[in-house]
Design a protein around this motif. Structure first.
Motif, PDB file in Angstrom:
ATOM      1  N   ASP A  62       0.824  -1.210   0.000  1.00 49.02           N
ATOM      2  CA  ASP A  62       0.000   0.000   0.000  1.00 49.02           C
ATOM      3  C   ASP A  62       0.855   1.256   0.000  1.00 49.02           C
ATOM      4  O   ASP A  62       0.472   2.276  -0.574  1.00 49.02           O
ATOM      5  CB  ASP A  62      -0.920   0.007   1.223  1.00 49.02           C
ATOM      6  CG  ASP A  62      -2.089  -0.953   1.075  1.00 49.02           C
ATOM      7  OD1 ASP A  62      -2.744  -1.234   2.091  1.00 49.02           O
ATOM      8  OD2 ASP A  62      -2.327  -1.438  -0.058  1.00 49.02           O
ATOM      9  N   SER A  63       2.025   1.168   0.630  1.00 46.25           N
ATOM     10  CA  SER A  63       2.890   2.336   0.775  1.00 46.25           C
ATOM     11  C   SER A  63       3.442   2.839  -0.557  1.00 46.25           C
ATOM     12  O   SER A  63       3.901   3.987  -0.639  1.00 46.25           O
ATOM     13  CB  SER A  63       4.051   2.010   1.727  1.00 46.25           C
ATOM     14  OG  SER A  63       4.777   0.897   1.255  1.00 46.25           O
ATOM     15  N   VAL A  64       3.408   2.018  -1.600  1.00 46.92           N
ATOM     16  CA  VAL A  64       3.971   2.434  -2.896  1.00 46.92           C
ATOM     17  C   VAL A  64       2.949   2.359  -4.030  1.00 46.92           C
ATOM     18  O   VAL A  64       3.251   2.787  -5.153  1.00 46.92           O
ATOM     19  CB  VAL A  64       5.208   1.586  -3.269  1.00 46.92           C
ATOM     20  CG1 VAL A  64       6.224   1.593  -2.136  1.00 46.92           C
ATOM     21  CG2 VAL A  64       4.820   0.156  -3.628  1.00 46.92           C
ATOM     22  N   LYS A  65       1.771   1.843  -3.744  1.00 48.88           N
ATOM     23  CA  LYS A  65       0.748   1.685  -4.782  1.00 48.88           C
ATOM     24  C   LYS A  65       0.417   3.025  -5.414  1.00 48.88           C
ATOM     25  O   LYS A  65       0.226   4.019  -4.719  1.00 48.88           O
ATOM     26  CB  LYS A  65      -0.493   1.040  -4.171  1.00 48.88           C
ATOM     27  CG  LYS A  65      -1.409   0.350  -5.154  1.00 48.88           C
ATOM     28  CD  LYS A  65      -2.530  -0.393  -4.424  1.00 48.88           C
ATOM     29  CE  LYS A  65      -1.998  -1.543  -3.620  1.00 48.88           C
ATOM     30  NZ  LYS A  65      -3.085  -2.299  -2.940  1.00 48.88           N
ATOM     31  N   GLY A  66       0.382   3.035  -6.750  1.00 48.02           N
ATOM     32  CA  GLY A  66       0.088   4.266  -7.477  1.00 48.02           C
ATOM     33  C   GLY A  66       1.306   5.107  -7.778  1.00 48.02           C
ATOM     34  O   GLY A  66       1.231   6.048  -8.578  1.00 48.02           O
TER      35      GLY A  66
END
Lengths: 119, 108
Positions: A62-66
Motif C-alpha cells: 500500500d505504501s507504494v501503490k500508485g
C-alpha cells in the motif's frame, strides 16, 4: 550460479523519479516470480512489490501503490522498478529477490541498491 | 494485513549455546508460507528456512524451524561465531508478504 545484480540507485529530490534494474543470471528467469524488498537505514525488511513469471500477476505494498511500477523483460533476464513521486520515507536499500515455488519464499537476493530521497 | 511479531528483540548468548527465536502472526498462517531469513551487517538477507521447517540449500542442520497456526520458532542448536546476525520471519500467505521486525542474536 544464481546471480541478481541491482542498479539504478542514487540521490533524488522529493517528487522525483528513479528506475531500478535487476539483472538476473544462472537460472531460467522466465520461470520465476520476482520481488522487490526494501530496507530503510537501520530498519527491518519491507516487501514492496512482486510480479509473476509471465507478468500476469502484479502486487504492490500500500505504501507504494500508485507511485511505483514493477515490470520485467524475460528476453533480457531483467526486472525493473519505476519509482515516481518519491518521498523521504522511500529512502532505503532496494533488493530484488527471486520467488520460489508456489509459496513464493525468497530464495535468492541481490546485494541491493541504495535510493536516497533528499533535497 | 498480517502483523508478524518477533521476540525477543535482542538475544545475548555465548557461542555453543542454544538460541530460540519466536515469531507470532496476528492471524493464522499456513505453515507452507512461513520462512526465516538471516542478515549480517552490510549483506543481503539469506533464506534459512521455508515452509516453516525445511532448511534451504546449504543451511547447516543446527538451524531448525517449527510451528503452526500463529506461533513459529527458529532454533539454533549450538551457536557458531558466524550465526550472530539478525533473523527475520516472513509470511506470504496473505499479501502483503509481511516480515517481522527482526531478532538480533548478539554475542554475550
Amino acid at each position: 550460479e544464481v546471480q541478481l545484480v541491482e542498479s539504478g540507485g542514487g540521490l533524488v529530490k522529493p517528487g522525483g523519479s528513479l528506475r531500478l534494474s535487476c539483472a538476473a543470471s544462472g537460472f531460467t528467469f522466465s520461470s520465476y516470480s520476482m520481488n522487490w524488498v526494501r530496507q530503510a537505514p537501520g530498519k527491518g525488511l519491507e516487501w514492496v512489490s512482486s510480479i509473476s513469471s509471465s507478468s500476469s500477476y502484479i502486487y504492490y505494498a500500500d505504501s507504494v501503490k500508485g507511485r511505483f511500477t514493477i515490470s520485467r523483460d524475460n528476453a533480457k533476464n531483467s526486472l525493473y522498478l519505476q519509482m515516481n513521486s518519491l518521498r523521504a520515507e522511500d529512502t532505503a536499500v532496494y533488493y530484488c529477490a527471486r520467488g520460489s515455488g508456489s509459496e513464493g519464499f525468497l530464495d535468492y537476493w541481490g546485494q541491493g541498491t541504495l535510493v536516497t530521497v533528499s533535497s | 494485513e498480517i502483523v508478524m511479531t518477533q521476540s525477543p528483540a535482542t538475544l545475548s548468548l555465548s557461542p555453543g549455546e542454544r538460541a530460540t527465536l519466536s515469531c507470532r502472526a496476528s492471524q493464522s498462517v499456513s505453515s507452507s508460507y512461513l520462512s526465516w531469513y538471516q542478515q549480517k551487517p552490510g549483506q543481503a538477507p539469506r533464506l534459512l528456512i521455508y515452509g516453516a521447517s525445511t532448511r534451504a540449500t546449504g543451511i547447516p542442520a543446527r538451524f531448525s524451524g517449527s510451528g503452526s497456526g500463529t506461533d513459529f520458532t527458529l532454533t539454533i542448536s549450538s551457536l557458531q561465531p558466524e550465526d550472530f546476525a539478525v533473523y527475520y520471519c516472513q509470511q506470504d500467505y496473505n499479501l502483503p508478504g509481511t516480515f517481522g521486525q527482526g531478532t538480533k542474536v548478539e554475542i554475550k
